[in-house]
Scaffold this motif. Structure first.
Motif, PDB file in Angstrom:
ATOM      1  N   GLN A  99     -80.105  80.842  13.059  1.00 33.20           N
ATOM      2  CA  GLN A  99     -79.076  81.135  14.061  1.00 33.20           C
ATOM      3  C   GLN A  99     -78.419  82.483  13.803  1.00 33.20           C
ATOM      4  N   THR A 100     -78.228  82.838  12.538  1.00 30.00           N
ATOM      5  CA  THR A 100     -77.668  84.147  12.215  1.00 30.00           C
ATOM      6  C   THR A 100     -78.633  85.244  12.632  1.00 30.00           C
ATOM      7  N   GLU A 101     -79.922  85.059  12.358  1.00 30.14           N
ATOM      8  CA  GLU A 101     -80.927  86.046  12.790  1.00 30.14           C
ATOM      9  C   GLU A 101     -80.921  86.175  14.307  1.00 30.14           C
ATOM     10  N   ALA A 102     -80.817  85.044  15.023  1.00 32.09           N
ATOM     11  CA  ALA A 102     -80.794  85.067  16.486  1.00 32.09           C
ATOM     12  C   ALA A 102     -79.531  85.767  16.991  1.00 32.09           C
ATOM     13  N   TRP A 103     -78.393  85.567  16.311  1.00 32.47           N
ATOM     14  CA  TRP A 103     -77.143  86.235  16.687  1.00 32.47           C
ATOM     15  C   TRP A 103     -77.324  87.754  16.636  1.00 32.47           C
ATOM     16  N   ILE A 104     -77.873  88.241  15.527  1.00 34.95           N
ATOM     17  CA  ILE A 104     -78.096  89.683  15.376  1.00 34.95           C
ATOM     18  C   ILE A 104     -79.079  90.176  16.432  1.00 34.95           C
ATOM     19  N   ALA A 105     -80.154  89.447  16.652  1.00 35.97           N
ATOM     20  CA  ALA A 105     -81.142  89.851  17.660  1.00 35.97           C
ATOM     21  C   ALA A 105     -80.511  89.901  19.052  1.00 35.97           C
ATOM     22  N   ARG A 106     -79.639  88.938  19.355  1.00 34.09           N
ATOM     23  CA  ARG A 106     -78.969  88.919  20.663  1.00 34.09           C
ATOM     24  C   ARG A 106     -78.076  90.147  20.828  1.00 34.09           C
ATOM     25  N   GLN A 107     -77.382  90.532  19.759  1.00 34.48           N
ATOM     26  CA  GLN A 107     -76.516  91.711  19.847  1.00 34.48           C
ATOM     27  C   GLN A 107     -77.355  92.975  20.055  1.00 34.48           C
ATOM     28  N   ILE A 108     -78.423  93.109  19.300  1.00 30.99           N
ATOM     29  CA  ILE A 108     -79.291  94.286  19.419  1.00 30.99           C
ATOM     30  C   ILE A 108     -79.869  94.372  20.830  1.00 30.99           C
ATOM     31  N   ALA A 109     -80.273  93.242  21.402  1.00 27.59           N
ATOM     32  CA  ALA A 109     -80.780  93.225  22.780  1.00 27.59           C
ATOM     33  C   ALA A 109     -79.676  93.612  23.761  1.00 27.59           C
ATOM     34  N   SER A 110     -78.453  93.163  23.511  1.00 31.11           N
ATOM     35  CA  SER A 110     -77.336  93.494  24.393  1.00 31.11           C
ATOM     36  C   SER A 110     -77.003  94.987  24.343  1.00 31.11           C
ATOM     37  N   TYR A 111     -77.089  95.605  23.163  1.00 31.77           N
ATOM     38  CA  TYR A 111     -76.852  97.044  23.091  1.00 31.77           C
ATOM     39  C   TYR A 111     -77.838  97.773  24.001  1.00 31.77           C
ATOM     40  N   ALA A 112     -79.111  97.377  23.936  1.00 33.52           N
ATOM     41  CA  ALA A 112     -80.144  98.032  24.737  1.00 33.52           C
ATOM     42  C   ALA A 112     -79.949  97.790  26.233  1.00 33.52           C
ATOM     43  N   ALA A 113     -79.582  96.560  26.592  1.00 27.25           N
ATOM     44  CA  ALA A 113     -79.472  96.200  28.009  1.00 27.25           C
ATOM     45  C   ALA A 113     -78.153  96.643  28.638  1.00 27.25           C
ATOM     46  N   HIS A 114     -77.053  96.565  27.884  1.00 25.15           N
ATOM     47  CA  HIS A 114     -75.729  96.765  28.478  1.00 25.15           C
ATOM     48  C   HIS A 114     -74.877  97.836  27.804  1.00 25.15           C
ATOM     49  N   GLY A 115     -75.320  98.334  26.647  1.00 28.86           N
ATOM     50  CA  GLY A 115     -74.518  99.323  25.934  1.00 28.86           C
ATOM     51  C   GLY A 115     -73.323  98.735  25.202  1.00 28.86           C
ATOM     52  N   LEU A 116     -73.303  97.407  25.091  1.00 24.23           N
ATOM     53  CA  LEU A 116     -72.228  96.748  24.361  1.00 24.23           C
ATOM     54  C   LEU A 116     -72.749  95.467  23.762  1.00 24.23           C
ATOM     55  N   GLY A 117     -71.963  94.918  22.874  1.00 27.25           N
ATOM     56  CA  GLY A 117     -72.295  93.693  22.165  1.00 27.25           C
ATOM     57  C   GLY A 117     -71.270  93.506  21.067  1.00 27.25           C
ATOM     58  N   HIS A 118     -71.482  92.541  20.222  1.00 28.18           N
ATOM     59  CA  HIS A 118     -70.616  92.391  19.053  1.00 28.18           C
ATOM     60  C   HIS A 118     -71.088  93.368  17.991  1.00 28.18           C
ATOM     61  N   TRP A 119     -70.159  93.788  17.156  1.00 25.77           N
ATOM     62  CA  TRP A 119     -70.454  94.737  16.094  1.00 25.77           C
ATOM     63  C   TRP A 119     -70.135  94.125  14.736  1.00 25.77           C
ATOM     64  N   ALA A 120     -70.830  94.614  13.745  1.00 24.53           N
ATOM     65  CA  ALA A 120     -70.508  94.274  12.358  1.00 24.53           C
ATOM     66  C   ALA A 120     -69.212  94.991  12.019  1.00 24.53           C
ATOM     67  N   VAL A 121     -68.278  94.276  11.375  1.00 25.53           N
ATOM     68  CA  VAL A 121     -66.986  94.856  11.023  1.00 25.53           C
ATOM     69  C   VAL A 121     -66.893  94.949   9.502  1.00 25.53           C
ATOM     70  N   PHE A 122     -66.704  96.160   9.027  1.00 21.01           N
ATOM     71  CA  PHE A 122     -66.646  96.443   7.597  1.00 21.01           C
ATOM     72  C   PHE A 122     -65.244  96.895   7.199  1.00 21.01           C
ATOM     73  N   SER A 123     -64.823  96.482   6.022  1.00 17.47           N
ATOM     74  CA  SER A 123     -63.594  97.008   5.426  1.00 17.47           C
ATOM     75  C   SER A 123     -63.879  98.435   4.972  1.00 17.47           C
ATOM     76  N   ARG A 124     -63.053  99.367   5.392  1.00 16.11           N
ATOM     77  CA  ARG A 124     -63.238 100.751   4.940  1.00 16.11           C
ATOM     78  C   ARG A 124     -62.909 100.880   3.458  1.00 16.11           C
ATOM     79  N   ALA A 125     -62.005 100.044   2.958  1.00 15.39           N
ATOM     80  CA  ALA A 125     -61.611 100.119   1.548  1.00 15.39           C
ATOM     81  C   ALA A 125     -62.727  99.655   0.619  1.00 15.39           C
ATOM     82  N   SER A 126     -63.364  98.521   0.971  1.00 15.76           N
ATOM     83  CA  SER A 126     -64.377  97.943   0.076  1.00 15.76           C
ATOM     84  C   SER A 126     -65.811  98.205   0.520  1.00 15.76           C
ATOM     85  N   GLY A 127     -66.000  98.505   1.784  1.00 15.09           N
ATOM     86  CA  GLY A 127     -67.347  98.657   2.328  1.00 15.09           C
ATOM     87  C   GLY A 127     -68.015  97.336   2.665  1.00 15.09           C
TER      88      GLY A 127
END
Length: 177
Positions: free
Chosen positions: A44-72
């Motif tokens: 399901q996690t792999e499918a979540w990432i694949a769905r986001q990548i497909a959404s970027y290509a189709a719509h220019g938006l999707g969910h993004w990975a969120v990183f702490s700038r302090a810790s990376g």
């Protein structure tokens, strides 16, 4: 060009296939996912990432990975998706943060960045957020962003839970962002 958004404490970027392990730590955590039907399996996690990548290509938006700038470290997920919400095609704002990072304002900061991004996208005039009726923290984030309660519905995609629907009309001037 891949979307990368920086806020004072966070970096939001498009998912990449190599993000699976770090994201699965978050999406498989029972506390973090308590308002979802169940914690995610590796598939399901792999499918979540694949769905986001497909959404970027189709719509220019999707969910993004969120990183702490302090810790990376990858600490959450936030963004916008074309989704069916209560029977309507909507731009759905979502945010999930690993529970050790709750109550630090990260969801609000990331969701605000996603809304700011939505305001720059032609054709996006409305954004919604939906959450289980008892997910008080998520509701407060939506309210702080200026989204307004529109009602509730039974969410057949989430265990038939009563779900709250919040919305923001981006076609009118808004001073909350």
């Amino acid at each position: 060009m891949p979307v990368v958004i920086e806020t004072p404490r966070l970096t939001l970027r498009e998912y990449q296939p190599g993000d699976h392990v770090a994201l699965h730590t978050i999406l498989s955590d029972a506390t973090t996912m308590q308002f979802w039907p169940a914690p995610f399996s590796p598939a399901q996690t792999e499918a979540w990432i694949a769905r986001q990548i497909a959404s970027y290509a189709a719509h220019g938006l999707g969910h993004w990975a969120v990183f702490s700038r302090a810790s990376g470290a990858l600490i959450g997920d936030a963004g916008l998706m074309h989704s069916e919400v209560n029977g309507r095609d909507e731009i759905d704002l979502g945010y999930i943060f690993h529970h050790p990072h709750w109550r630090q304002g990260y969801a609000l900061e990331a969701a605000r960045a996603a809304l700011d991004f939505a305001r720059t996208q032609p054709g996006i005039t409305r954004v919604v957020a939906n959450m289980a009726h008892d997910h008080h923290r998520s509701r407060r984030v939506a309210e702080k962003l200026g989204l307004r309660y529109e009602g509730d519905y039974i969410n057949t995609r989430n265990r038939n839970f009563r779900t709250l629907l919040y919305a923001l009309d981006l076609s009118v001037s808004d001073s909350s962002g």
